[in-house]
Design a protein around this motif. Structure first.
Motif, short mmCIF file in Angstrom:
data_model
loop_
_atom_site.label_atom_id
_atom_site.label_comp_id
_atom_site.label_asym_id
_atom_site.label_seq_id
_atom_site.Cartn_x
_atom_site.Cartn_y
_atom_site.Cartn_z
N ALA A 267 19.03 24.94 -29.79
CA ALA A 267 19.89 25.29 -30.92
C ALA A 267 20.79 24.10 -31.23
N PRO A 268 21.13 23.90 -32.51
CA PRO A 268 22.06 22.81 -32.83
C PRO A 268 23.43 23.08 -32.21
N GLY A 269 24.17 22.03 -31.99
CA GLY A 269 25.49 22.20 -31.39
C GLY A 269 26.30 20.93 -31.50
N SER A 270 27.55 21.02 -31.09
CA SER A 270 28.42 19.85 -31.11
C SER A 270 29.36 19.92 -29.92
N PHE A 271 29.95 18.79 -29.59
CA PHE A 271 30.83 18.75 -28.42
C PHE A 271 31.76 17.56 -28.54
N GLU A 272 32.98 17.76 -28.05
CA GLU A 272 33.93 16.65 -27.94
C GLU A 272 34.38 16.57 -26.49
N SER A 284 27.14 15.49 -32.24
CA SER A 284 26.52 16.70 -32.79
C SER A 284 25.01 16.57 -32.63
N VAL A 285 24.36 17.71 -32.44
CA VAL A 285 22.91 17.75 -32.30
C VAL A 285 22.36 18.57 -33.45
N GLU A 286 21.56 17.93 -34.28
CA GLU A 286 20.89 18.62 -35.39
C GLU A 286 19.41 18.77 -35.04
N ILE A 287 18.87 19.96 -35.28
CA ILE A 287 17.48 20.25 -34.94
C ILE A 287 16.69 20.51 -36.21
N ASP A 288 15.58 19.81 -36.38
CA ASP A 288 14.62 20.08 -37.46
C ASP A 288 13.42 20.77 -36.82
N LEU A 375 26.38 15.75 -23.91
CA LEU A 375 25.13 16.20 -24.53
C LEU A 375 24.65 17.51 -23.91
N PHE A 376 24.71 17.63 -22.59
CA PHE A 376 24.37 18.91 -21.96
C PHE A 376 25.29 20.02 -22.47
N GLY A 377 26.57 19.69 -22.67
CA GLY A 377 27.51 20.68 -23.19
C GLY A 377 27.18 21.09 -24.61
N ALA A 378 26.84 20.12 -25.46
CA ALA A 378 26.48 20.44 -26.84
C ALA A 378 25.25 21.33 -26.91
N LEU A 379 24.31 21.11 -25.99
CA LEU A 379 23.09 21.92 -25.95
C LEU A 379 23.33 23.26 -25.26
N GLY A 380 24.45 23.39 -24.56
CA GLY A 380 24.80 24.65 -23.92
C GLY A 380 23.97 25.01 -22.71
N VAL A 381 23.39 24.02 -22.05
CA VAL A 381 22.46 24.32 -20.96
C VAL A 381 23.04 24.06 -19.58
N MET A 382 24.11 23.26 -19.48
CA MET A 382 24.62 22.93 -18.14
C MET A 382 26.10 22.55 -18.23
N ALA A 383 26.89 23.10 -17.30
CA ALA A 383 28.28 22.70 -17.20
C ALA A 383 28.38 21.26 -16.73
N ALA A 384 29.58 20.72 -16.83
CA ALA A 384 29.77 19.31 -16.46
C ALA A 384 29.56 19.10 -14.97
N ALA A 385 28.91 18.00 -14.64
CA ALA A 385 28.89 17.52 -13.26
C ALA A 385 30.22 16.81 -13.00
N GLN A 386 30.31 16.15 -11.87
CA GLN A 386 31.58 15.46 -11.57
C GLN A 386 31.95 14.47 -12.67
#
Length: 544
Positions: A267-272, A284-288, A375-386
């Motif tokens: 899914a598209p997403g964004s993160f700061e 931001s991640v845009e998906i076509d 990028l992992f956060g924007a995609l919503g698949v993994m919390a931050a590592a250290q």
């Protein structure tokens, strides 16, 4: 005894039978140039095996603790155009950026000849940061046409600069970080250019402190590349040049298709993400879905920094390549094909695309980790590592040492984070305590898991570590780290991991706190204390 056509049998005086081929073997067309699923898997593994054999050679022949013990190196093979084909499972930030290095060598040396080997560390021309020196060997056929490239990148213990170990916390220009090598011919027609290399390493206002060790490690890198060249020639002898080159394209096409399949499920997403120094990574991640492509846009990211956390755009490219390779379940090599469905937009003049002579030594090690987490956060698949490599460097004129320190990895929707591991863009190991204390005048006083530092959640983040090193001789210490004032974020309601901490305990019992990026002169009996961050948790429930 059956004697096949093309063979001859001879009886010796001892009545031994010796079979000798008397006619040249004609290659059966068993392997074509069109993609076959079985042969695709065979070549995937063959290419990776070549890179692994290169790594074994480098490990066994290197001199420095950095390369020989910590395995802070990467080996890979490239096609005729310099595109990454396959790698061994070494350092992701190396592997994703080495294609730019090989392409730079091709551009600078269009007249390369058999027996030539090149060396480069220039951050603004295919490199990442100065301690990472890459040796590139073109592989030729009998007619003098280059067919492939092999490359070995190693983090050298010292390449000069204002601090021993060449990882200064306070550099402001790239010249302060060490000796710059921009596509130099390291071997000319089979002759190692030691005098020229040594002259370069000992030149300038901040020369390398141990050029003998640099030369020894460069020789090991040359040997690793030659091993790769030999193995590629064996493949050509066995399968034919057309098949080997065709399957170099097929494995990249296969990786491209694997990433396209992943993209359709995103899914598209964004993160700061805000770093300790205040720099912001906006993406931001845009998906076509129809084209099965993704666009990663870093517009809004902070401008070039006065510190050394600037990262050449090859570092951002390496981070994106790594993330999308992680999302692929299939056992494919990390290669250039993974990036073909992905477009990157990186603003000129941002700290992810800085201008010379901006300092960059922390960009490769720290900013790369931040990009990956964002990028992992924007995609919503993994919390931050250290979110840091906890780069600890110490040394003087006689000794130089560098290490990255493990921490906690982030949790995902179906898994807990791991404790005390190297995360994401680094994959080196720590030096064994016995080797560390034998090679350097230090004592490893403590190294254990920092319990409770991982974030809570349905799936919990991994814990960081505590590492304490006491010095027996005066040394200069430099720490380049992140996530000391900001916390590794949780996702979907998961808790944040605990930030890390840097401190010095003096021999007299006094205590000094250090910032994320700091340096200090240590005396005999002083101890550096590094507490690394935990990973973020995932989900708002309670873990089992």
């Amino acid at each position: 005894i059956v004697i096949e056509p093309g063979w001859r049998a001879d009886i010796t005086a001892l009545n031994h039978v010796i079979l000798t081929r008397v006619e040249e073997k004609h290659r059966a067309k068993a392997v074509g140039t069109s993609a076959d699923p079985v042969m695709l898997e065979v070549f995937n593994n063959l290419y990776m095996s070549v890179a692994e054999q290169m790594g074994f050679t480098l490990e066994k022949t290197a001199h420095s603790v950095n390369i020989k013990e910590r395995l802070d190196f990467s080996c890979a093979i490239f096609d005729q155009s310099g595109h990454l084909v396959a790698n061994a499972p070494h350092i992701p930030v190396h592997l994703g950026s080495m294609g730019a290095t090989v392409e730079s060598v091709i551009e600078q040396h269009p007249d390369m000849q058999p027996g030539d080997v090149f060396v480069l560390n220039a951050p603004y021309n295919g490199g990442t940061h100065l301690p990472d020196i890459t040796v590139v060997t073109p592989v030729f056929d009998d007619t003098g046409t280059h067919l492939f490239f092999t490359a070995a990148r190693g983090h050298h213990a010292d390449v000069g600069g204002i601090a021993p170990g060449s990882m200064p916390s306070n550099s402001r220009t790239v010249e302060e970080e060490g000796i710059l090598i921009d596509g130099m011919k390291l071997v000319d027609a089979g002759v190692f250019q030691e005098d020229a290399m040594r002259a370069l390493l000992t030149s300038g206002p901040y020369p390398a402190r141990n050029p003998d060790q640099n030369i020894a490690d460069l020789r090991a890198q040359i040997a690793a590349c030659e091993k790769g060249a030999q193995e590629l020639r064996k493949m050509v002898d066995q399968f034919g040049l057309e098949a080997v080159q065709a399957y170099m394209g097929h494995v990249q096409d296969n990786a491209e298709e694997a990433v396209r399949r992943v993209i359709t499920g995103l899914a598209p997403g964004s993160f700061e993400l805000v770093m300790d120094n205040g720099a912001r990574i906006n993406l931001s991640v845009e998906i076509d879905s129809a084209a099965r492509t993704a666009t990663i846009d870093f517009t809004g990211t902070s401008a070039q920094l006065p510190s050394n956390f600037n990262a050449p755009d090859a570092v951002a490219r390496a981070a994106v390549l790594y993330v999308f390779r992680c999302l692929v379940d299939d056992a494919i090599p990390l290669n250039a094909g993974c990036l073909k469905p992905i477009s990157l937009i990186i603003p000129e003049g941002s700290f992810l695309k800085p201008q010379h002579p901006a300092a960059v030594v922390a960009g490769n090690v720290e900013t790369s980790q931040a990009i990956t987490d964002a990028l992992f956060g924007a995609l919503g698949v993994m919390a931050a590592a250290q979110g840091t490599m906890n780069n600890l460097t110490f040394g003087n004129d006689a000794y130089q040492y560098y290490e990255t320190i493990a921490g906690g990895s982030g949790a995902g929707a179906t898994f807990d984070g791991a404790s005390a591991v190297q995360t994401h863009m680094t994959n080196s190991r720590l030096t064994d305590p016995e080797v560390l204390e034998h090679r350097f005048p230090v004592l490893l006083r403590r190294f254990d898991i920092r319990n409770g530092s991982g974030g809570d959640g349905t799936h919990t983040g991994g814990n960081g570590v505590v590492r304490e090193i006491t010095f027996r001789d005066p040394m200069s210490v430099s720490i380049l780290s992140g996530r000391r004032t900001t916390a590794p974020f949780g996702l979907s309601g998961g808790g944040d991991g605990k930030p890390g901490r840097n401190a010095v305990e003096r021999a007299d019992g006094s205590h000094v706190d250090l910032s994320s990026s700091d340096g200090m002169d240590m005396q005999a009996g002083d101890t550096i204390i590094i507490e690394t961050p935990g990973g973020g948790g995932f989900g708002s429930g309670t873990g089992a």
